[in-house]
Design a protein around this motif. Structure first.
Motif, PDB file in Angstrom:
ATOM      1  N   ARG A   1      -5.274   5.290  12.046  1.00 11.99           N
ATOM      2  CA  ARG A   1      -6.187   6.422  12.251  1.00 11.99           C
ATOM      3  C   ARG A   1      -6.491   7.120  10.932  1.00 11.99           C
ATOM      4  NH1 ARG A   1      -2.804   7.237  16.622  1.00 11.99           N
ATOM      5  NH2 ARG A   1      -1.715   8.884  15.526  1.00 11.99           N
ATOM      6  N   ALA A   2      -5.525   7.167  10.030  1.00  7.39           N
ATOM      7  CA  ALA A   2      -5.695   7.881   8.768  1.00  7.39           C
ATOM      8  C   ALA A   2      -6.529   7.104   7.764  1.00  7.39           C
ATOM      9  CB  ALA A   2      -4.334   8.195   8.166  1.00  7.39           C
ATOM     10  N   GLU A   3      -6.688   5.813   7.940  1.00  9.04           N
ATOM     11  CA  GLU A   3      -7.411   4.989   6.979  1.00  9.04           C
ATOM     12  C   GLU A   3      -8.608   4.277   7.599  1.00  9.04           C
ATOM     13  OE1 GLU A   3      -4.779   2.319   5.011  1.00  9.04           O
ATOM     14  OE2 GLU A   3      -3.230   3.825   4.761  1.00  9.04           O
ATOM     15  N   PRO A   4      -9.559   5.028   8.128  1.00  6.84           N
ATOM     16  CA  PRO A   4     -10.723   4.359   8.715  1.00  6.84           C
ATOM     17  C   PRO A   4     -11.576   3.680   7.646  1.00  6.84           C
ATOM     18  CG  PRO A   4     -11.069   6.718   8.664  1.00  6.84           C
ATOM     19  CD  PRO A   4      -9.651   6.465   8.231  1.00  6.84           C
ATOM     20  N   ALA A   5     -11.437   4.104   6.391  1.00  9.39           N
ATOM     21  CA  ALA A   5     -12.239   3.534   5.310  1.00  9.39           C
ATOM     22  C   ALA A   5     -11.539   2.348   4.657  1.00  9.39           C
ATOM     23  CB  ALA A   5     -12.529   4.596   4.264  1.00  9.39           C
ATOM     24  N   ALA A   6     -10.404   1.933   5.161  1.00 12.09           N
ATOM     25  CA  ALA A   6      -9.651   0.837   4.551  1.00 12.09           C
ATOM     26  C   ALA A   6     -10.492  -0.429   4.375  1.00 12.09           C
ATOM     27  CB  ALA A   6      -8.398   0.546   5.359  1.00 12.09           C
ATOM     28  N   PRO A   7     -11.280  -0.848   5.357  1.00  9.72           N
ATOM     29  CA  PRO A   7     -12.071  -2.061   5.157  1.00  9.72           C
ATOM     30  C   PRO A   7     -13.070  -1.916   4.007  1.00  9.72           C
ATOM     31  CG  PRO A   7     -11.962  -1.530   7.477  1.00  9.72           C
ATOM     32  CD  PRO A   7     -11.357  -0.375   6.719  1.00  9.72           C
ATOM     33  N   VAL A   8     -13.571  -0.713   3.754  1.00 11.23           N
ATOM     34  CA  VAL A   8     -14.520  -0.499   2.667  1.00 11.23           C
ATOM     35  C   VAL A   8     -13.828  -0.710   1.331  1.00 11.23           C
ATOM     36  CG1 VAL A   8     -16.011   1.205   1.561  1.00 11.23           C
ATOM     37  CG2 VAL A   8     -15.874   1.102   4.049  1.00 11.23           C
ATOM     38  N   ASN A   9     -12.562  -0.344   1.218  1.00 14.82           N
ATOM     39  CA  ASN A   9     -11.813  -0.505  -0.029  1.00 14.82           C
ATOM     40  C   ASN A   9     -11.244  -1.904  -0.199  1.00 14.82           C
ATOM     41  OD1 ASN A   9     -12.289   2.160  -0.662  1.00 14.82           O
ATOM     42  ND2 ASN A   9     -10.453   2.863   0.407  1.00 14.82           N
ATOM     43  N   ASP A  10     -11.424  -2.732   0.779  1.00 18.97           N
ATOM     44  CA  ASP A  10     -10.944  -4.109   0.719  1.00 18.97           C
ATOM     45  C   ASP A  10     -11.655  -4.840  -0.411  1.00 18.97           C
ATOM     46  OD1 ASP A  10     -10.520  -6.867   1.178  1.00 18.97           O
ATOM     47  OD2 ASP A  10     -10.024  -6.438   3.267  1.00 18.97           O
ATOM     48  N   PRO A  11     -10.960  -5.592  -1.241  1.00 10.42           N
ATOM     49  CA  PRO A  11     -11.590  -6.287  -2.367  1.00 10.42           C
ATOM     50  C   PRO A  11     -12.690  -7.264  -1.951  1.00 10.42           C
ATOM     51  CG  PRO A  11      -9.192  -6.449  -2.507  1.00 10.42           C
ATOM     52  CD  PRO A  11      -9.523  -5.751  -1.224  1.00 10.42           C
ATOM     53  N   LYS A  12     -12.703  -7.663  -0.705  1.00  7.74           N
ATOM     54  CA  LYS A  12     -13.713  -8.617  -0.247  1.00  7.74           C
ATOM     55  C   LYS A  12     -15.039  -7.932   0.081  1.00  7.74           C
ATOM     56  CE  LYS A  12     -10.084 -11.389   1.800  1.00  7.74           C
ATOM     57  NZ  LYS A  12      -9.422 -11.747   3.029  1.00  7.74           N
TER      58      LYS A  12
END
Length: 124
Positions: free
Chosen positions: A100-111
């Motif tokens: 819940r705290a990291e909804p932007a995690a996929p955006v920061n993914d190197p891919k």
């Protein structure tokens, strides 16, 4: 005599029928009356019975069944069940909170796109 044995059978049957549904196994009663302090998730700050924790969304059904079987068979002590259940609940709640705290995690993914600008300056 026939009447008495008939009455005894009726009383026994009625008593058995009445006792079975509410009757609990001693191990089940122990789990329902043993409470632990949980400091994560929906149980934060509450004393919760091991029984309720075992039947919460934090414990997968397969794990719950295995823990109950092992405890009932005497292969796990009450303290071991407390430790395992508390650990599972704590880890599951922490994982859910992290998601819940990291909804932007996929955006920061190197891919994803943000990785391209990082590679871009190196090429220049």
């Amino acid at each position: 005599i026939t009447v008495k044995s008939s009455n005894e059978d009726t009383v026994t049957r009625a008593g058995e029928e009445g006792d079975d549904p509410p009757k609990e196994e001693p191990w089940e009663t122990t789990l329902k009356t043993t409470v632990v302090d949980i400091e994560v998730g929906e149980f934060r700050g509450h004393k919760v019975s091991l029984w309720d924790l075992l039947h919460s969304r934090y414990i997968p059904e397969e794990n719950r069944k295995e823990l109950l079987e092992l405890f009932e068979a005497g292969e796990l002590t009450l303290e071991q069940v407390k430790t395992v259940v508390s650990t599972i609940v704590t880890r599951a709640a922490a994982a859910a909170a992290a998601e819940r705290a990291e909804p932007a995690a996929p955006v920061n993914d190197p891919k994803t796109e943000p990785a391209a600008p990082v590679n871009g300056p190196r090429a220049e």
